[in-house]
Design a protein around this motif. Structure first.
Motif, PDB file in Angstrom:
ATOM      1  N   VAL A  49      12.971  19.711  -4.494  1.00  0.00           N
ATOM      2  CA  VAL A  49      12.414  18.769  -5.471  1.00  0.00           C
ATOM      3  C   VAL A  49      11.073  18.296  -4.929  1.00  0.00           C
ATOM      4  O   VAL A  49      10.961  17.927  -3.759  1.00  0.00           O
ATOM      5  N   TYR A  50      10.065  18.337  -5.782  1.00  0.00           N
ATOM      6  CA  TYR A  50       8.727  17.873  -5.416  1.00  0.00           C
ATOM      7  C   TYR A  50       8.283  16.753  -6.333  1.00  0.00           C
ATOM      8  O   TYR A  50       8.681  16.681  -7.498  1.00  0.00           O
ATOM      9  N   VAL A  51       7.433  15.899  -5.792  1.00  0.00           N
ATOM     10  CA  VAL A  51       6.760  14.870  -6.577  1.00  0.00           C
ATOM     11  C   VAL A  51       5.272  15.182  -6.488  1.00  0.00           C
ATOM     12  O   VAL A  51       4.717  15.265  -5.392  1.00  0.00           O
ATOM     13  N   ALA A  52       4.645  15.383  -7.643  1.00  0.00           N
ATOM     14  CA  ALA A  52       3.206  15.637  -7.690  1.00  0.00           C
ATOM     15  C   ALA A  52       2.518  14.371  -8.194  1.00  0.00           C
ATOM     16  O   ALA A  52       2.936  13.777  -9.186  1.00  0.00           O
ATOM     17  N   LEU A  53       1.488  13.971  -7.472  1.00  0.00           N
ATOM     18  CA  LEU A  53       0.706  12.784  -7.811  1.00  0.00           C
ATOM     19  C   LEU A  53      -0.694  13.268  -8.173  1.00  0.00           C
ATOM     20  O   LEU A  53      -1.381  13.857  -7.339  1.00  0.00           O
ATOM     21  N   LEU A  54      -1.075  13.035  -9.404  1.00  0.00           N
ATOM     22  CA  LEU A  54      -2.365  13.518  -9.880  1.00  0.00           C
ATOM     23  C   LEU A  54      -3.427  12.454  -9.681  1.00  0.00           C
ATOM     24  O   LEU A  54      -3.178  11.265  -9.874  1.00  0.00           O
ATOM     25  N   ARG A  55      -4.592  12.902  -9.301  1.00  0.00           N
ATOM     26  CA  ARG A  55      -5.734  12.019  -9.084  1.00  0.00           C
ATOM     27  C   ARG A  55      -6.546  11.952 -10.367  1.00  0.00           C
ATOM     28  O   ARG A  55      -6.719  12.952 -11.058  1.00  0.00           O
ATOM     29  N   ALA A  56      -7.060  10.786 -10.676  1.00  0.00           N
ATOM     30  CA  ALA A  56      -8.017  10.591 -11.770  1.00  0.00           C
ATOM     31  C   ALA A  56      -7.474  11.015 -13.131  1.00  0.00           C
ATOM     32  O   ALA A  56      -8.203  11.549 -13.951  1.00  0.00           O
ATOM     33  N   LEU A  82       7.823  14.936 -11.421  1.00  0.00           N
ATOM     34  CA  LEU A  82       8.837  15.444 -10.505  1.00  0.00           C
ATOM     35  C   LEU A  82       9.367  16.750 -11.072  1.00  0.00           C
ATOM     36  O   LEU A  82       9.497  16.894 -12.289  1.00  0.00           O
ATOM     37  N   PHE A  83       9.702  17.691 -10.192  1.00  0.00           N
ATOM     38  CA  PHE A  83      10.208  18.986 -10.638  1.00  0.00           C
ATOM     39  C   PHE A  83      10.806  19.731  -9.461  1.00  0.00           C
ATOM     40  O   PHE A  83      10.676  19.333  -8.315  1.00  0.00           O
ATOM     41  N   ARG A  84      11.423  20.862  -9.788  1.00  0.00           N
ATOM     42  CA  ARG A  84      11.954  21.775  -8.776  1.00  0.00           C
ATOM     43  C   ARG A  84      11.123  23.052  -8.786  1.00  0.00           C
ATOM     44  O   ARG A  84      10.678  23.501  -9.839  1.00  0.00           O
ATOM     45  N   SER A  85      10.949  23.622  -7.599  1.00  0.00           N
ATOM     46  CA  SER A  85      10.267  24.902  -7.466  1.00  0.00           C
ATOM     47  C   SER A  85      10.692  25.553  -6.159  1.00  0.00           C
ATOM     48  O   SER A  85      10.891  24.863  -5.162  1.00  0.00           O
ATOM     49  N   VAL A  89      -4.425  17.247  -6.855  1.00  0.00           N
ATOM     50  CA  VAL A  89      -2.970  17.081  -6.924  1.00  0.00           C
ATOM     51  C   VAL A  89      -2.445  16.961  -5.505  1.00  0.00           C
ATOM     52  O   VAL A  89      -2.760  17.784  -4.651  1.00  0.00           O
ATOM     53  N   MET A  90      -1.680  15.918  -5.246  1.00  0.00           N
ATOM     54  CA  MET A  90      -1.037  15.727  -3.957  1.00  0.00           C
ATOM     55  C   MET A  90       0.472  15.861  -4.178  1.00  0.00           C
ATOM     56  O   MET A  90       1.035  15.157  -5.010  1.00  0.00           O
ATOM     57  N   VAL A  91       1.101  16.770  -3.451  1.00  0.00           N
ATOM     58  CA  VAL A  91       2.538  17.019  -3.606  1.00  0.00           C
ATOM     59  C   VAL A  91       3.259  16.543  -2.356  1.00  0.00           C
ATOM     60  O   VAL A  91       2.830  16.804  -1.238  1.00  0.00           O
ATOM     61  N   ARG A  92       4.360  15.828  -2.584  1.00  0.00           N
ATOM     62  CA  ARG A  92       5.196  15.356  -1.485  1.00  0.00           C
ATOM     63  C   ARG A  92       6.661  15.622  -1.831  1.00  0.00           C
ATOM     64  O   ARG A  92       7.056  15.603  -2.988  1.00  0.00           O
ATOM     65  N   SER A  93       7.467  15.791  -0.802  1.00  0.00           N
ATOM     66  CA  SER A  93       8.916  15.952  -0.980  1.00  0.00           C
ATOM     67  C   SER A  93       9.568  14.568  -1.031  1.00  0.00           C
ATOM     68  O   SER A  93       8.960  13.559  -0.679  1.00  0.00           O
ATOM     69  N   ARG A  94      10.839  14.557  -1.431  1.00  0.00           N
ATOM     70  CA  ARG A  94      11.586  13.295  -1.435  1.00  0.00           C
ATOM     71  C   ARG A  94      11.658  12.719  -0.026  1.00  0.00           C
ATOM     72  O   ARG A  94      11.481  11.534   0.181  1.00  0.00           O
ATOM     73  N   LYS A  95      11.871  13.584   0.966  1.00  0.00           N
ATOM     74  CA  LYS A  95      11.946  13.110   2.350  1.00  0.00           C
ATOM     75  C   LYS A  95      10.618  12.497   2.785  1.00  0.00           C
ATOM     76  O   LYS A  95      10.604  11.451   3.423  1.00  0.00           O
ATOM     77  N   GLU A  96       9.513  13.140   2.442  1.00  0.00           N
ATOM     78  CA  GLU A  96       8.208  12.573   2.802  1.00  0.00           C
ATOM     79  C   GLU A  96       8.017  11.201   2.155  1.00  0.00           C
ATOM     80  O   GLU A  96       7.540  10.268   2.813  1.00  0.00           O
ATOM     81  N   LEU A  97       8.402  11.065   0.886  1.00  0.00           N
ATOM     82  CA  LEU A  97       8.276   9.752   0.227  1.00  0.00           C
ATOM     83  C   LEU A  97       9.167   8.718   0.908  1.00  0.00           C
ATOM     84  O   LEU A  97       8.746   7.576   1.118  1.00  0.00           O
ATOM     85  N   SER A  98      10.378   9.120   1.268  1.00  0.00           N
ATOM     86  CA  SER A  98      11.288   8.186   1.960  1.00  0.00           C
ATOM     87  C   SER A  98      10.701   7.750   3.295  1.00  0.00           C
ATOM     88  O   SER A  98      10.785   6.568   3.657  1.00  0.00           O
ATOM     89  N   ASP A  99      10.090   8.682   4.017  1.00  0.00           N
ATOM     90  CA  ASP A  99       9.455   8.345   5.298  1.00  0.00           C
ATOM     91  C   ASP A  99       8.258   7.405   5.088  1.00  0.00           C
ATOM     92  O   ASP A  99       8.036   6.490   5.874  1.00  0.00           O
ATOM     93  N   ALA A 151      15.507  11.520  -5.243  1.00  0.00           N
ATOM     94  CA  ALA A 151      16.840  11.544  -4.622  1.00  0.00           C
ATOM     95  C   ALA A 151      17.917  11.808  -5.668  1.00  0.00           C
ATOM     96  O   ALA A 151      18.860  12.577  -5.429  1.00  0.00           O
ATOM     97  N   ASP A 152      17.780  11.204  -6.847  1.00  0.00           N
ATOM     98  CA  ASP A 152      18.734  11.433  -7.933  1.00  0.00           C
ATOM     99  C   ASP A 152      18.703  12.901  -8.370  1.00  0.00           C
ATOM    100  O   ASP A 152      19.758  13.494  -8.640  1.00  0.00           O
ATOM    101  N   MET A 153      17.492  13.493  -8.435  1.00  0.00           N
ATOM    102  CA  MET A 153      17.387  14.901  -8.807  1.00  0.00           C
ATOM    103  C   MET A 153      18.062  15.787  -7.758  1.00  0.00           C
ATOM    104  O   MET A 153      18.752  16.745  -8.101  1.00  0.00           O
ATOM    105  N   GLU A 154      17.854  15.476  -6.483  1.00  0.00           N
ATOM    106  CA  GLU A 154      18.458  16.269  -5.415  1.00  0.00           C
ATOM    107  C   GLU A 154      19.973  16.174  -5.458  1.00  0.00           C
ATOM    108  O   GLU A 154      20.662  17.157  -5.212  1.00  0.00           O
ATOM    109  N   ALA A 155      20.490  14.982  -5.753  1.00  0.00           N
ATOM    110  CA  ALA A 155      21.932  14.765  -5.802  1.00  0.00           C
ATOM    111  C   ALA A 155      22.564  15.422  -7.021  1.00  0.00           C
ATOM    112  O   ALA A 155      23.739  15.796  -6.990  1.00  0.00           O
TER     113      ALA A 155
END
Length: 173
Positions: A3-10, A46-49, A74-84, A168-172
């Protein structure tokens, strides 16, 4: 599948311009991402790839560039990276909506704070590909100057927490 979270700029905040979140979802699905979900109108998806975070980042940035005429970043982070990022957030005295996390495409150079001007007592901490900024008077009124923030995109701590929870909900599920 990760699961990835993509954060778009501008996006939807000026700069590149408006991109309805429904359109963003269609673009992501067209790239082969699955379980695509957007969150608020500021370019969070958020999405899976099965692809790597870097590959996903490049594909999405390219597709958005074709759609809007300019790559937004585009900045992509995992759920674990966001949790950290949440667990390591400095400035415990800060209101969560006054503590912004700037997500950057690359690791921040060690001298990034050398050119900082913080006239309103802003506090800043470098942390890998993120920069935390506490705006004691709120981010909207700040006169902070920090060139290292330019290539990134920011989300307040409340939004980062919500995105981590959704991931986390998506991963679960």
């Amino acid at each position: 599948m990760p699961v990835y979270v993509a954060l778009l700029r501008a996006v939807n905040v000026g700069g590149t311009g408006s991109l309805p979140m429904a359109e963003l979802k269609v673009i992501c699905e067209g790239l082969g991402f699955t379980d695509v979900t957007t969150y608020i109108q500021s370019g969070n998806v958020l999405f899976r790839s099965d692809e790597s975070a870097k590959a996903v980042e490049a594909k999405l940035d390219e597709a958005l560039g074709q759609k809007t005429g300019k790559r937004p970043g585009v900045m992509v982070r995992s759920r674990k990276e966001l949790s950290d990022i949440i667990a390591n957030a400095p400035f415990p005295h800060a209101k969560p909506n006054f503590l912004l996390v700037y997500f950057l495409p690359e690791k921040t150079p060690g001298d990034a704070l050398d050119k900082m001007v913080a006239p309103d007592g802003e506090e800043v901490k470098l942390a890998g590909r993120e920069i935390y900024v506490h705006y004691p008077n709120g981010p909207g009124r700040s006169k902070l100057k920090l060139p290292a923030l330019k290539p990134g995109t920011s989300r307040n701590l409340n939004t980062v927490r919500k995105l981590a929870e959704m991931a986390a909900d998506m991963e679960a599920g």
